[in-house]
Enzyme design. Structure first.
Site: not given
Ligand SMILES: Cc1cc2nc3c(=O)[nH]c(=O)nc-3n(C[C@H](O)[C@H](O)[C@H](O)COP(=O)(O)OP(=O)(O)OC[C@H]3O[C@@H](n4cnc5c(N)ncnc54)[C@H](O)[C@@H]3O)c2cc1C
Ligand SMILES: Cc1ncc(C[n+]2csc(CCOP(=O)(O)OP(=O)(O)O)c2C)c(N)n1
Ligand SMILES: [Mg+2]
Lengths: 163, 566
Positions: B50, B112-113, B162, B479
């Site tokens: 799911e 259940f469930q 249900k 990472m």
């Molecule tokens: C490993 C990892 C590393 C990351 N590193 C980076 C990084 O280096 N740089 C980076 O940028 N991000 C990075 N991120 C992503 C980060 O965590 C955030 O998800 C991201 O920066 C949020 O983007 P955003 O501000 O565009 O917000 P979003 O989450 O896309 O939010 C959208 C915003 O727009 C608004 N909005 C929505 N619809 C409308 C509309 N129709 N009109 C007006 N407003 C609207 C919402 O209210 C909200 O405030 C990383 C993520 C991971 C997992």
């Molecule tokens: C469900 C979940 N568990 C743990 C993490 C923490 N986490 C972020 S990146 C990462 C490593 C991912 O490894 P892999 O998929 O091999 O990608 P790589 O960074 O090696 O490209 C982990 C464990 C996460 N983001 N999501």
């Protein structure tokens, strides 16, 4: 800063937990919270007292407004609002302190709602500051139990505030 | 004519234009599935978990812009959806999730469930509903879709006991809904917009900071028009990638923790920051106190809670970005100098940025002996269709994709940004492919995250979804390993995957094609063959194991304190 916020919500199941969940999930404070239906039975009104700087209070009101079941949020300014709360206090009252308790109750226009040879139970209503002043005077006499409704708030003037 | 609740639900979906749903049957949705058996207007795809079903509906929504729909049974089925729902919630993705529930008479009895899914999902849905009476079902469905797709979009859950699926009533689908507590502000305030444009035109060093809101609002074209009209360079968040073409000379690419040197420098030196549909996430701002220290900030967002949540804002505009951008363009024409004059006025600023671009371009050290992951990403771009859709999982490979693919169109990058959910990529790609059977869809995964939902290979093969799976295999949870290398003395605690997996055999076991590249020379060959092969293909690239994602702003540092690639 202490703020008293009134929230008008749909009178539906789960709404209170949405509001409370918002506060716990985002780490906002709740000092007190009261809730009951309004004159329109489809609506309930929550009054809550919270604390925070300007930015936090702004987030709180915005986040509350964002809840689908919230219809209106008012962050009351003290000078434009009337706040009241009710407390029930159980105080030890023996020998010479019996008279003192009654004197204090009289000054604050509190009612004696239960009497035993060892205690009085008082009911007091008023502005939160007034009520707590009474409680502080009673405390040294042997405050045994305190229960409060928390404040409810209504705006001053003729203008009413409906859904 | 009277219909039962199960049928009414399907009729509602049809009227909302839903043509594809992802769901998993069970005791409390068996009546719904029985109706579905003969309901031919909706394609139902059975995932193998799911969570993946919800990610697939999410990927479908991100790619198509339509509301994604997923179904799960009560109890364990419902709790399995949580990660999927929370992922969609953090990235504001419009979805409706339908869960079965035990009969109303049993709710609260530890039946259940039974799981209190309304309680569990309260903090990770935009809203949720328990349907207690079949007479309310159609209205609730109408509300659910309306709430999911309007304002700031998000997932809405409908819990359907249900007995409500069995009970019968007349079916009328309401034309419209009125929810008195929900009135999103769509139209930006004209006075605020005029003020903003005037302020922006005064600026000497403006930067536009674009977020996922521009993509969610389908406003990429309007964004480009405004940026060009005013001559302002554009940087985007991870969620905003594709909103502004990265091959445009005014594109600064990604900003933030793993953003480009020049984007982070531009933001740190600008005198005007125009945030459009972005939420000042901590991955973007770094240390708040030194974020855009010289800038006046204009912030356009449909959600008032996004404004002034993390940073001070000089001029807020609440509204839909599409509406606001259209109005900005008009105002610019009314009050401002023309596009040429704007461009000329900003020439010194553009020159300053070009210096930064020259000094530290996005780069990595190529190797002849080992495959560099960044190189694979570049070759994927070069050898794929221009309108290809790229899903990613979460980790280093995700950041390399964001840095090196070069996105030029909205809704072509599907990535879990806010929650950062490993296991998202494969099912999301599957959902996108279901939405666009004829477009090239690929997913870039790590070896770790792929294993979190690899059972979906079965769904992909069974439904003839043509997904191309790219695994950048470093045999590390890369990472986390990178953080351990930089901040924990290379103490690689539980990040080495140890067991080498035969991904080719794995693909073949599911009936997909498996390919592998271990040498640089094989990269193009494998990609070409992978794209040319009909049906699902898994392409494994054995990449440099200890490659780092750079630049990197260490957590809590200022954007100018980047660790650079060279
Ligand atoms: C490993 C990892 C590393 C990351 N590193 C980076 C990084 O280096 N740089 C980076 O940028 N991000 C990075 N991120 C992503 C980060 O965590 C955030 O998800 C991201 O920066 C949020 O983007 P955003 O501000 O565009 O917000 P979003 O989450 O896309 O939010 C959208 C915003 O727009 C608004 N909005 C929505 N619809 C409308 C509309 N129709 N009109 C007006 N407003 C609207 C919402 O209210 C909200 O405030 C990383 C993520 C991971 C997992
Ligand atoms: C469900 C979940 N568990 C743990 C993490 C923490 N986490 C972020 S990146 C990462 C490593 C991912 O490894 P892999 O998929 O091999 O990608 P790589 O960074 O090696 O490209 C982990 C464990 C996460 N983001 N999501
Ligand atoms: Mg890995």
């Amino acid at each position: 800063m202490r703020h008293t916020i009134a929230v008008l919500v749909e009178n539906e199941f789960g709404v209170l937990s949405r509001v409370v969940g918002l506060f716990s999930g985002r780490g906002f404070n709740i000092d007190s919270l009261t809730v009951a239906p309004t004159n329109d039975e489809a609506l309930s009104r929550i009054t809550l007292v919270t604390r925070g700087d300007e930015q936090i209070i702004e987030q709180i009101t915005k986040q509350l407004n964002k809840l689908i079941d919230v219809i209106k949020v008012i962050d009351f300014e003290p000078e434009h609002a009337i706040e009241r709360e009710m407390v029930l206090v159980k105080v030890s009252a023996e020998d010479q302190s019996r008279a003192e308790v009654l004197r204090i109750a009289d000054i604050f226009r509190a009612k004696v709602i239960d009497v035993t040879p060892k205690s009085y139970t008082l009911e007091a209503t008023g502005a939160p500051a007034k009520v707590s002043a009474m409680v502080e005077l009673l405390r040294p006499l042997g405050l045994k139990e305190l229960v409060s409704t928390g404040p409810v708030v209504i705006g001053r003037g003729a203008k009413a505030w409906k859904g | 004519m009277k219909l039962n609740g199960a049928r009414i639900l399907l009729e509602c979906l049809k009227r909302e234009g839903v043509d594809t749903i992802f769901g998993y049957p069970g005791g409390t949705v068996i009546n719904l599935y029985d109706e579905l058996f003969s309901f031919k207007e909706i394609r139902h795809i059975l995932p193998r978990h799911e969570q993946a079903g919800v990610h697939a509906a999410d990927g479908y929504a991100r790619a198509t812009g339509k509301v994604g729909v997923a179904i799960a049974t009560s109890g364990p089925g419902a709790t399995n959806t949580i990660t999927g729902i929370a992922t969609a919630y953090m990235d504001s993705i419009p979805m409706v999730i339908i869960t079965g529930q035990v009969p109303t008479a049993l709710i609260g009895n530890d039946a259940f469930q039974e799981a209190d899914i309304i309680g569990i999902t309260r903090p990770c849905t935009k809203h949720n509903f328990l349907v207690k009476d079949v007479k309310d079902l159609a209205t609730i469905m109408k509300k659910a879709f309306y709430i999911a797709r309007t304002g700031r979009p998000g997932p809405v859950l409908v819990d359907l006991p249900k007995d409500v699926q069995i009970a019968q009533t007349e079916f009328h689908y309401p034309e419209s809904v009125e929810i008195r507590g929900y009135k999103p502000t769509v139209e930006g305030h004209p006075k605020q917009i005029e003020k903003a444009v005037a302020m922006i035109m005064q600026a000497k060093k403006p930067v536009i900071y674009v977020g996922g809101g521009v993509i969610l609002a389908n406003a990429a074209a309007e964004l480009v028009a405004v940026a060009k009209r005013l001559g302002i360079p554009v940087t985007t968040t991870l969620m905003g990638l594709g909103a502004y073409p990265e091959n445009d000379p005014h594109s600064l690419g990604l900003l933030g923790m793993h953003g480009t040197y020049y984007a982070n420098m531009a933001v740190s030196h600008c005198d005007m920051l125009i945030a459009i549909g972005a939420r000042f996430d901590d991955r973007v701002t770094g240390k708040i106190a030194s974020f855009a220290p010289h800038a006046k900030i204009v912030h356009v967002d449909v959600d008032p809670t996004s404004i002034k949540k993390n940073v001070r804002v000089d001029l807020p505009i609440v509204g839909d970005v599409r509406d606001v951008l259209q109005k900005m363009l008009k105002v610019a024409d009314e009050i401002g100098p023309d596009a040429k004059a704007c461009e000329a006025a900003l020439a010194p600023w553009i020159a300053e940025i070009d210096e930064w671009k020259k000094k530290h371009p996005m780069t990595y050290k190529q190797s002849t002996s080992v495959i560099k992951p960044q190189y694979v990403i570049q070759r994927l771009r070069a050898l794929s269709d221009p309108d290809a859709i790229v899903a990613t999982d979460v980790g280093q490979h995700q950041m390399w994709t964001a840095q090196f693919f070069g996105f030029t169109a909205p809704r072509t990058l599907l990535s879990s940004g806010g929650l950062g959910t490993m296991g998202f990529g494969l099912p999301a790609a599957m959902g996108a492919q279901a939405g666009f059977p004829d477009r090239q869809v690929m997913v870039v995964c790590g070896d770790g995250g792929f294993q979190m939902n690899m059972q979906e290979l079965a769904t992909i093969v069974q439904n003839r979804l043509n997904v191309k799976i790219v695994i950048l295999n470093n045999n590390f949870l890369g990472m986390v390993r990178q953080w351990q290398e930089l901040f924990f003395d290379k103490r690689y605690s539980s990040t080495c995957m140890e067991l080498p997996i035969d991904f080719i055999k794995l693909a073949e076991a599911f009936g997909a094609t498996g390919l592998q590249a271990t040498k640089v020379e094989e990269v193009d060959e494998v990609i070409k063959k992978g794209f040319a092969t009909d049906g699902p293909v898994l392409m494994e690239f054995k990449v440099a194991r200890e490659e780092k994602v750079l630049p990197m702003v260490p957590a809590g540092a200022s954007l100018t304190e980047m660790v650079l690639a060279s």
